[in-house]
Motif scaffolding. Structure first.
Motif, PDB file in Angstrom:
ATOM      1  N   VAL A 404     -13.311   7.915  -2.913  1.00  0.00           N
ATOM      2  CA  VAL A 404     -13.707   6.503  -2.776  1.00  0.00           C
ATOM      3  C   VAL A 404     -13.708   5.823  -4.142  1.00  0.00           C
ATOM      4  O   VAL A 404     -13.218   4.689  -4.292  1.00  0.00           O
ATOM      5  N   GLU A 405     -14.244   6.494  -5.153  1.00  0.00           N
ATOM      6  CA  GLU A 405     -14.260   5.915  -6.496  1.00  0.00           C
ATOM      7  C   GLU A 405     -12.843   5.662  -6.997  1.00  0.00           C
ATOM      8  O   GLU A 405     -12.563   4.633  -7.633  1.00  0.00           O
ATOM      9  N   TRP A 406     -11.942   6.610  -6.729  1.00  0.00           N
ATOM     10  CA  TRP A 406     -10.543   6.446  -7.136  1.00  0.00           C
ATOM     11  C   TRP A 406      -9.922   5.236  -6.446  1.00  0.00           C
ATOM     12  O   TRP A 406      -9.241   4.424  -7.084  1.00  0.00           O
ATOM     13  N   ALA A 407     -10.153   5.111  -5.120  1.00  0.00           N
ATOM     14  CA  ALA A 407      -9.591   3.983  -4.375  1.00  0.00           C
ATOM     15  C   ALA A 407     -10.142   2.651  -4.876  1.00  0.00           C
ATOM     16  O   ALA A 407      -9.396   1.675  -5.045  1.00  0.00           O
ATOM     17  N   ASN A 412      -7.465  -0.673  -3.894  1.00  0.00           N
ATOM     18  CA  ASN A 412      -6.823  -0.470  -2.594  1.00  0.00           C
ATOM     19  C   ASN A 412      -6.932   1.009  -2.239  1.00  0.00           C
ATOM     20  O   ASN A 412      -7.158   1.849  -3.116  1.00  0.00           O
ATOM     21  N   TYR A 413      -6.742   1.293  -0.960  1.00  0.00           N
ATOM     22  CA  TYR A 413      -6.943   2.659  -0.453  1.00  0.00           C
ATOM     23  C   TYR A 413      -5.622   3.353  -0.130  1.00  0.00           C
ATOM     24  O   TYR A 413      -5.624   4.376   0.542  1.00  0.00           O
ATOM     25  N   PHE A 414      -4.524   2.791  -0.642  1.00  0.00           N
ATOM     26  CA  PHE A 414      -3.220   3.363  -0.302  1.00  0.00           C
ATOM     27  C   PHE A 414      -3.108   4.813  -0.759  1.00  0.00           C
ATOM     28  O   PHE A 414      -2.796   5.710   0.032  1.00  0.00           O
ATOM     29  N   TRP A 415      -3.362   5.073  -2.051  1.00  0.00           N
ATOM     30  CA  TRP A 415      -3.143   6.417  -2.578  1.00  0.00           C
ATOM     31  C   TRP A 415      -4.168   7.406  -2.036  1.00  0.00           C
ATOM     32  O   TRP A 415      -3.858   8.583  -1.826  1.00  0.00           O
ATOM     33  N   ALA A 416      -5.373   6.930  -1.784  1.00  0.00           N
ATOM     34  CA  ALA A 416      -6.371   7.818  -1.185  1.00  0.00           C
ATOM     35  C   ALA A 416      -5.944   8.237   0.217  1.00  0.00           C
ATOM     36  O   ALA A 416      -6.069   9.415   0.597  1.00  0.00           O
TER      37      ALA A 416
END
Length: 490
Positions: A404-407, A412-416
């Motif tokens: 979640v922190e990365w996104a 955006n949540y694409f890579w997650a």
């Protein structure tokens, strides 16, 4: 003089009104066991009331509640087994009430909300545990595909666990109509529920589990309910494996346990990731349309309680092939993961593929795991193995926070979502290590055939040897007769 189980006054009272007390048990499950998974409906209310936390902080609170839900099986299972339903109900109801009271102080500090939500998740399934043996009040066997009232009761328990997500959905609707019904007021009012379950434990639940009316001459089965720890029981008649009823030390050194635990862990991680972050994912997808976000969250909250509708399909597929269940779950996971990653702004796809999948897949995954755990490892350490599986699930769930922190850092949540999608792909292969191999121990019927076949071969060989021996003796006798002197007659 001590009373036998059959003479227990608590048991006698339960047996006089089985429908009443069975209904009370289902209500307990509905109002407590799975309510933490309705987080997606609670989150918008918290934000609207000014709870100032980052998305990763909110996701952490939900993760703690979910982990508590998974981890309670081992300690409360021991309490139930050793101390009985009454004490289990008293302790769990007290902890549930403490969790609600802690959540009611959320306006003081978010730590109270974190602690309280963890306690709610931890104590909810434990309130369900003392209700499971009530299946023995009804006729039939509590197994998937079974008949009688016992199977119906266990199906109702499964539905009630999923249905618990409706609690926060109804609160969110009430809050939208009556803004004075704040989260603080809700949590304090909801303490009436653990008071109800506590009174039931004190006055109704017995000190000992109801005796099994089918205990004599029945096949081994595992009995449970629709929670992350127990499911409708399945009587297994499959062939044994080298790990069936093996010592726990042996099971924990073999790949099947870890493959099965990893399979369920990845699926639960993905499902919880969606529940924890769906609000934020939709807000990024519909930046200029907050009304659509609100409508989609309401639809999602309304669909979550109906995950139990998948149970008949799961039971049918399990009766055909466990591999089918494994692979169908994998395919569904890939489909909804692809929608989240590549077309998050398509509302219709969200409803049809994502919402439907997330609502039904939790029961799908756990029903498959319950079945396969019994098939692979037998029942000697069944509860402990399930508990350890949930420990692995909890450990893998800790990955959710960093994701979640990365996104959020990328806005955006694409890579997650792509990462989650890639984690699903190995599951298509590792499931084949969770199925008993044909070369482990031959089925009883096959072994019997081999023994019979071997016996037939040995018998034929013995008969041939006897025939050859008789033939040799006949030849010797003939030769002896040919060279013998003529017989003398009077």
């Amino acid at each position: 003089m001590s009373l036998s189980l059959d003479d227990d006054p608590y048991h006698a009272r339960l047996k006089r009104r089985p429908i009443l007390y069975g209904t009370i048990g289902v209500i307990h499950t509905l109002l407590t066991a799975g309510i933490v998974f309705g987080w997606a409906s609670l989150l918008p209310v918290l934000r609207s009331e000014g709870v100032d936390l980052t998305p990763s902080d909110f996701a952490r609170i939900f993760t703690h509640g979910a982990i508590g839900n998974y981890m309670s099986s081992l300690p409360f299972g021991l309490v139930l087994d050793r101390c009985g339903p009454k004490l289990c109900g008293i302790i769990s109801s007290t902890l549930f009430a403490a969790g609600l009271i802690s959540c009611s102080f959320l306006d003081t500090s978010s730590k109270w909300l974190d602690l309280g939500f963890t306690l709610i998740g931890f104590a909810g399934p434990a309130i369900q545990l003392p209700t499971l043996h009530l299946a023995r009040l009804f006729s039939g066997e509590a197994k998937e595909g079974g008949g009688g009232g016992a199977a119906i009761f266990m199906s109702c328990q499964a539905a009630a666990f999923d249905g618990g997500t409706v609690v926060f959905a109804l609160f969110a609707e009430a809050n939208s109509i009556f803004p004075t019904v704040t989260t603080t007021a809700f949590f304090r009012l909801y303490t009436a529920v653990p008071i109800f379950t506590l009174l039931t434990a004190l006055l109704v639940w017995p000190n000992k589990i109801l005796p099994d009316p089918l205990s004599s001459g029945r096949k081994k089965s595992y009995v449970g309910a629709g929670s992350p720890y127990l499911s409708p029981a399945t009587v297994l008649t499959t062939s044994p494996t080298t790990l069936r009823d093996a010592p726990l030390s042996v099971v924990l050194t073999r790949p099947p346990f870890y493959c099965l635990a990893f399979w369920v862990s990845v699926h639960i991680l993905k499902l919880n990731f969606v529940v924890a972050t769906l609000n934020d994912q939709l807000q990024y997808a519909y930046l200029s349309d907050p009304k659509t976000v609100d409508n989609l969250i309401r639809i999602f909250g309304a669909m979550l309680p109906f995950g139990f509708v998948a149970l008949p399909a799961v039971a049918y597929m399990l009766s055909k092939s466990t591999i089918i269940c494994f692979q169908v779950a994998n395919i569904v996971s890939v489909v909804y993961g692809s929608v989240l990653a590549f077309v998050p702004d398509q509302a219709l796809y969200q409803v049809i593929f994502v919402f439907t999948s997330v609502a039904t897949l939790r029961q799908f995954v756990y029903s498959t795991v319950f079945h396969q755990t019994g098939e692979l490892f037998g029942f000697k350490n069944y509860g402990v193995i399930l508990g350890l599986t949930n420990v692995v699930v909890s450990a893998v769930s800790l990955v959710q926070g960093p994701l979640v922190e990365w996104a959020e850092s990328k806005h955006n949540y694409f890579w997650a979502n792509v990462t989650m999608l890639l984690m699903t792909l190995p599951l298509f292969v590792i499931v084949y290590w969770t199925v008993p191999g044909e070369n482990e121990v031959p089925p009883p019927a096959t072994e019997a055939k081999r023994r019979t076949k071997g016996t037939d071969v040995n018998e034929r060989s013995s008969l041939l040897q006897l025939g050859e021996l008789d033939e040799r003796r006949s030849r010797r006798r003939a030769m002896s007769d040919a060279h013998a002197p003529p017989a003398l007659y009077d």
